[in-house]
Design an enzyme around this catalytic site. Structure first.
Site, PDB file in Angstrom:
ATOM      1  N   GLU A 107      49.747 -20.774  57.079  1.00  0.00           N
ATOM      2  CA  GLU A 107      50.694 -20.264  57.118  1.00  0.00           C
ATOM      3  C   GLU A 107      50.542 -20.223  58.915  1.00  0.00           C
ATOM      4  OE1 GLU A 107      47.873 -17.149  56.058  1.00  0.00           O
ATOM      5  OE2 GLU A 107      49.016 -16.612  54.252  1.00  0.00           O
ATOM      6  N   LYS A 117      49.119 -19.449  62.754  1.00  0.00           N
ATOM      7  CA  LYS A 117      47.724 -19.004  63.211  1.00  0.00           C
ATOM      8  C   LYS A 117      48.299 -17.518  63.897  1.00  0.00           C
ATOM      9  CE  LYS A 117      43.405 -19.789  64.238  1.00  0.00           C
ATOM     10  NZ  LYS A 117      42.998 -18.786  65.925  1.00  0.00           N
ATOM     11  N   ASP A 176      48.952 -15.315  67.541  1.00  0.00           N
ATOM     12  CA  ASP A 176      47.558 -15.453  68.990  1.00  0.00           C
ATOM     13  C   ASP A 176      47.672 -14.003  69.301  1.00  0.00           C
ATOM     14  OD1 ASP A 176      45.750 -16.104  70.594  1.00  0.00           O
ATOM     15  OD2 ASP A 176      47.360 -16.964  71.587  1.00  0.00           O
ATOM     16  N   TYR A 230      47.234 -10.856  56.446  1.00  0.00           N
ATOM     17  CA  TYR A 230      47.185 -11.793  55.320  1.00  0.00           C
ATOM     18  C   TYR A 230      46.207 -11.738  55.193  1.00  0.00           C
ATOM     19  CZ  TYR A 230      44.745 -12.307  59.998  1.00  0.00           C
ATOM     20  OH  TYR A 230      43.491 -12.545  61.123  1.00  0.00           O
ATOM     21  N   LYS A 285      44.995 -26.483  65.070  1.00  0.00           N
ATOM     22  CA  LYS A 285      45.201 -26.017  66.096  1.00  0.00           C
ATOM     23  C   LYS A 285      46.698 -26.702  67.396  1.00  0.00           C
ATOM     24  CE  LYS A 285      42.613 -22.265  68.244  1.00  0.00           C
ATOM     25  NZ  LYS A 285      41.949 -22.651  69.411  1.00  0.00           N
ATOM     26  N   CYS A 291      52.579  -9.929 108.187  1.00  0.00           N
ATOM     27  CA  CYS A 291      53.435 -10.136 107.690  1.00  0.00           C
ATOM     28  C   CYS A 291      54.551 -11.713 108.181  1.00  0.00           C
ATOM     29  CB  CYS A 291      54.360  -8.834 107.418  1.00  0.00           C
ATOM     30  SG  CYS A 291      55.381  -9.183 106.569  1.00  0.00           S
ATOM     31  N   CYS A 301      57.819 -10.246 108.752  1.00  0.00           N
ATOM     32  CA  CYS A 301      58.790  -8.952 109.761  1.00  0.00           C
ATOM     33  C   CYS A 301      57.113  -8.803 110.567  1.00  0.00           C
ATOM     34  CB  CYS A 301      58.963  -7.610 108.692  1.00  0.00           C
ATOM     35  SG  CYS A 301      57.475  -6.449 108.785  1.00  0.00           S
ATOM     36  N   CYS A 353      51.882  -5.824 103.779  1.00  0.00           N
ATOM     37  CA  CYS A 353      53.150  -5.607 104.424  1.00  0.00           C
ATOM     38  C   CYS A 353      53.410  -4.155 104.928  1.00  0.00           C
ATOM     39  CB  CYS A 353      53.923  -6.038 104.835  1.00  0.00           C
ATOM     40  SG  CYS A 353      55.284  -6.115 105.550  1.00  0.00           S
ATOM     41  N   CYS A 378      60.551  -4.694 107.081  1.00  0.00           N
ATOM     42  CA  CYS A 378      60.491  -6.073 106.328  1.00  0.00           C
ATOM     43  C   CYS A 378      61.436  -6.333 105.478  1.00  0.00           C
ATOM     44  CB  CYS A 378      58.922  -5.649 105.452  1.00  0.00           C
ATOM     45  SG  CYS A 378      59.011  -7.074 105.082  1.00  0.00           S
TER      46      CYS A 378
HETATM   47  S1  IVH Z   1      42.520 -15.561  58.275  1.00  0.00           S
HETATM   48  C1  IVH Z   1      38.559 -16.420  57.069  1.00  0.00           C
HETATM   49  N1  IVH Z   1      45.361 -15.844  58.893  1.00  0.00           N
HETATM   50  O1  IVH Z   1      42.365 -16.383  63.868  1.00  0.00           O
HETATM   51  C2  IVH Z   1      40.098 -16.412  57.613  1.00  0.00           C
HETATM   52  N2  IVH Z   1      43.256 -15.624  60.863  1.00  0.00           N
HETATM   53  O2  IVH Z   1      40.112 -17.972  64.222  1.00  0.00           O
HETATM   54  C3  IVH Z   1      39.885 -15.586  58.820  1.00  0.00           C
HETATM   55  N3  IVH Z   1      44.577 -15.213  62.613  1.00  0.00           N
HETATM   56  O3  IVH Z   1      39.854 -13.580  63.504  1.00  0.00           O
HETATM   57  C4  IVH Z   1      41.475 -15.113  58.688  1.00  0.00           C
HETATM   58  N4  IVH Z   1      46.994 -15.849  62.589  1.00  0.00           N
HETATM   59  O4  IVH Z   1      42.647 -13.373  64.353  1.00  0.00           O
HETATM   60  C5  IVH Z   1      43.945 -15.929  59.482  1.00  0.00           C
HETATM   61  N5  IVH Z   1      47.441 -16.251  59.270  1.00  0.00           N
HETATM   62  C6  IVH Z   1      46.403 -16.178  59.748  1.00  0.00           C
HETATM   63  C7  IVH Z   1      46.129 -16.329  60.925  1.00  0.00           C
HETATM   64  C8  IVH Z   1      44.595 -15.807  61.224  1.00  0.00           C
HETATM   65  C9  IVH Z   1      45.920 -15.831  63.151  1.00  0.00           C
HETATM   66  C10 IVH Z   1      43.001 -14.883  63.945  1.00  0.00           C
HETATM   67  C11 IVH Z   1      42.497 -13.745  63.161  1.00  0.00           C
HETATM   68  C12 IVH Z   1      41.600 -14.801  62.912  1.00  0.00           C
HETATM   69  C13 IVH Z   1      41.076 -16.205  63.356  1.00  0.00           C
HETATM   70  C14 IVH Z   1      39.860 -16.563  63.439  1.00  0.00           C
END
Ligand code: IVH
Length: 707
Positions: free
Chosen positions: A130, A132, A134, A242, A331, A428, A431, A446, A452
């Site tokens: 999946e 990840k 942010d 998820y 990551k 400034c 001006c 300013c 200005c």
């Molecule tokens: S699974 C035990 N799936 O990443 C499983 N987490 O570093 C933990 N996150 O706290 C969650 N996308 O905030 C999972 N597809 C995804 C995710 C995901 C983002 C975040 C989540 C978690 C953090 C872990």
């Protein structure tokens, strides 16, 4: 925290003696705890995710080499940060875990080998890969299919109760789409903000001179964790699901893939980028592919999450410390680079705020050449020890404006004793007017106003922007051109451009870059813009903290420019100032900041003149309340305490629809105060005034008055 290095920071873990390892682990625990709190608790990270991951990685590597030195409070055992005390707390059904990080194929292999060793098998299990996201993780509790509670992760065990806030996110269903919901289920997922929504939000905040968010993650966290859920409602948050936790385990799914599909059937958005991979090589191919696509996605992802697809195997694997054995995050490297600051210049914005900007030796980051970065303000420069000549880490974090993360750790970052400490100028740079330091904010301004050049240009651009007069085909380039040719000096001059033309015998059509058609088109667009809704007229004035939302509130309350000008006059006249301020601030959503900014704005004669001139050139469409005029119309209502049936945002919308004005404080001007559960001091005052009504009475009012 001072970013002082430990005495052993240049040693690799293998080079450390046992005593040094103990000291280094203590140092890392402190650093990690500090940065964890900045990130999770305060939504204000000071270091990049990559730098944080590097600290965690160093900690685990040293722990592996010196297993008997692992601290009881080791960051590898703890999850998240202590929760703040501004929200009520709620325990999760099961701890919300975190994920171990991998950065390369070798780390992924270690993850796979560990699983095989744990289960004593050489089977290679299918994995779901999946994205990840942010954002920030939340748990949503549904009872009999109805959303009853939303919680942040908090310390992993207990989170913050943000139920009213999550209810405002329109991708989170209030009821599960099924006739047979599980009795209790906790759905988990990520609240996040799409990139373009984030950029738009920051643009709006800049226009309202509010501080901008550093990246979409901070914007999402800062927006969700609001005590007033109306603020959350005004922010473009979204959600992706998820996983779930179900105490009675009625829902039978056997794979993560099937679980995601079930979540989708129930009405949750799920990640469209999910793939099932059968081999380690396939996972790494997907990683490479997503690394390429990452910058073009509509949302930010900082890696991929690899999960064993079979849920029985997941259960057997369980977790260790803070992370499950059955999942790992791979990551992406941060989009960062190291370069040098060659100059620090000052930019003057529309409201006169001075912003220091770094000129950088050009550097390619994530496919874009970066050569400038905002340094925000003088405090930020001092905090990060920045100076001309410094080698710095620069990153692109979703925003179009790159950030200077801090000094790079290499040895030549030390400031030469002769290189000057950065100081804000006293006048400034555009001006030469004196600079005023705003005592409340960290801002330097300013004082030149429309005299200005920089402020004037900024004011014009704001004036013609989408939320303002929005003149078709009239952009920044035209403004600059016309100012240079002295055709316009204030925004009101836009509306006399055509008549001025004949008077000065310089018909626009004869100037370079213009023809008869383009000039005619421009004049037609300007004529169209002469009919302007009142809220856009107010917004276009460019009063510092009056953004689109505040402009609407003012338009709703004061209805016509005449009434508004009268209020503004009263605000700066000593005998009437107090009453006028009270009137203004009785509007829910308007406080001291707006009041102060309006006063300063109106006290400047050129601003008042702009208002009056505009009124002679344009026709303001008065703000019409979309209300079913009932006997309630025009009365003021205040809500206090928690309502059982509506969120505050919903109650406010209903009240406004019924023609009521929603106030934020109780005064003799208030007609009703609806008292919910656990009310505050407003209820006491309302009792004294004898104007309280119960939530049931409020519901009865709705039934009779709201259509
Ligand atoms: S699974 C035990 N799936 O990443 C499983 N987490 O570093 C933990 N996150 O706290 C969650 N996308 O905030 C999972 N597809 C995804 C995710 C995901 C983002 C975040 C989540 C978690 C953090 C872990």
């Amino acid at each position: 925290m001072k970013s002082g290095l430990s005495p052993y920071s240049t040693y690799t873990p293998e080079e450390l003696t046992r005593d040094q390892a103990i000291q280094e682990l203590a140092y890392l625990e402190k650093q990690i705890r500090y940065h964890n709190e900045r990130y999770h608790r305060d939504d204000a990270p000071e270091i990049s995710d990559a730098a944080f991951d590097a600290l965690m990685h160093r900690n685990t590597t040293i722990e592996k080499l010196f297993p008997d030195c692992v601290r009881a409070d080791s960051p590898s055992i703890k999850v998240g940060a202590p929760i703040s005390d501004i929200f009520t707390k709620a325990a999760h059904l099961e701890p919300m875990l975190s994920l171990d990080n991998a950065f390369c194929a070798e780390d992924l292999q270690t993850f796979i080998t560990r699983i095989q060793r744990f289960l004593n098998t050489d089977t290679s299990y299918d994995c779901v890969v999946e994205a990840k996201y942010d954002g920030l993780s939340v748990a949503l509790r549904y009872e009999q299919g109805v959303l009853v509670r939303g919680t942040t992760r908090g310390d992993g065990r207990v989170g913050e109760n943000v139920t009213p806030n999550v209810r405002t996110i329109n991708t989170i269903p209030h009821t599960l789409r099924t006739a047979t919901p599980p009795p209790v289920i906790e759905i988990r997922g990520e609240v996040f903000m799409n990139r373009h929504d984030f950029i738009e939000l920051n643009t709006r905040r800049t226009a309202a001179t509010e501080p901008v968010f550093a990246n979409p993650r901070n914007a999402a966290a800062g927006s969700l964790r609001q005590l007033d859920e109306r603020i959350t409602a005004s922010r473009p948050l979204t959600f992706v699901a998820y996983s779930w936790v179900e105490p009675e385990k009625n829902t039978t799914t056997s794979t993560q893939r099937a679980l995601l599909d079930q979540l989708q059937t129930w009405g949750f958005p799920i990640c469209p980028l999910t793939r099932v991979c059968h081999t380690k090589e396939a996972i790494m191919r997907r990683y490479a592919e997503m690394g390429e696509k990452r910058a073009d996605l509509p949302f930010e992802i900082d890696g991929l999450v690899v999960k064993i697809n079979n849920l029985d195997i997941q259960r057997r694997l369980g977790s260790v410390g803070r992370s499950p054995r059955w999942a790992i995050a791979i990551k992406f490297p941060a989009e960062q680079g190291i370069t040098r600051i060659t100059a620090i210049t000052i930019q003057v914005g529309r409201t006169g705020v001075l912003t220091p900007v770094a000129t950088l030796e050009p550097i390619g980051i994530g496919g874009v050449v970066v050569q400038r970065a905002s340094l925000h303000n003088a405090d930020e420069i001092a905090r990060k020890n920045l100076f001309v000549g410094a080698r710095v880490i620069v990153q692109r974090a979703g925003d179009v404006i790159p950030q200077v993360v801090g000094l790079s750790q290499s040895s030549d970052t030390h400031k030469h004793p002769d290189s000057p400490v950065f100081q804000m100028p006293h006048e400034c740079p555009v001006c030469q007017s004196p600079i005023h330091k705003d005592p409340q904010k960290v801002a330097y301004r300013c004082t030149g106003g429309l005299r200005c050049g920089a402020q004037r240009l900024g004011r014009f651009i704001h004036f013609i922007s989408k939320g303002g007069f929005n003149i078709d085909g009239f952009g920044e380039r035209h403004v600059k051109d016309f100012i240079d040719r002295s055709l316009i000096a204030t925004p009101a001059d836009i509306f006399t451009l055509r008549s001025q033309q004949t008077a000065t015998l310089t018909p626009l059509a004869h100037l370079p870059g213009w023809g008869v058609t383009s000039a005619q088109n421009l004049f037609a667009a300007i004529d169209d813009a002469r009919h302007v809704p009142f809220n856009r007229f107010i917004y276009a004035l460019g009063i510092p903290s009056v953004g689109e939302r505040t402009a609407k509130l003012l338009a709703q309350r004061y209805e016509t420019p005449e009434y508004l000008a009268e209020l503004f006059d009263q605000l700066i006249t000593s005998e009437t100032a107090h009453r006028a301020a009270e009137d203004l601030m009785s509007i829910d959503g308007i406080g001291e900041a707006v009041c102060g900014d309006v006063r300063t704005f109106w006290a400047e004669p050129s601003n008042k003149k702009l208002f009056q001139d505009l009124c002679t050139h344009v026709t303001v469409k008065p703000h019409t309340q979309i209300s079913h005029t009932t006997e309630l119309a025009g009365k003021t209502i205040v809500f206090t305490g928690t309502l059982k049936h509506h969120t505050r945002a919903e109650a406010k919308t209903i009240a406004e629809r019924m023609g009521l004005t929603v106030g934020s404080s109780v005064s003799t001007q208030t007609h009703f105060v609806v008292v919910g559960e656990a009310p505050g001091s407003k209820a006491k005052k309302a009792h004294e005034l004898g104007i309280t009504i119960s939530e049931d009475a409020w519901l009865a009012l709705i039934r009779t008055h709201d259509s």
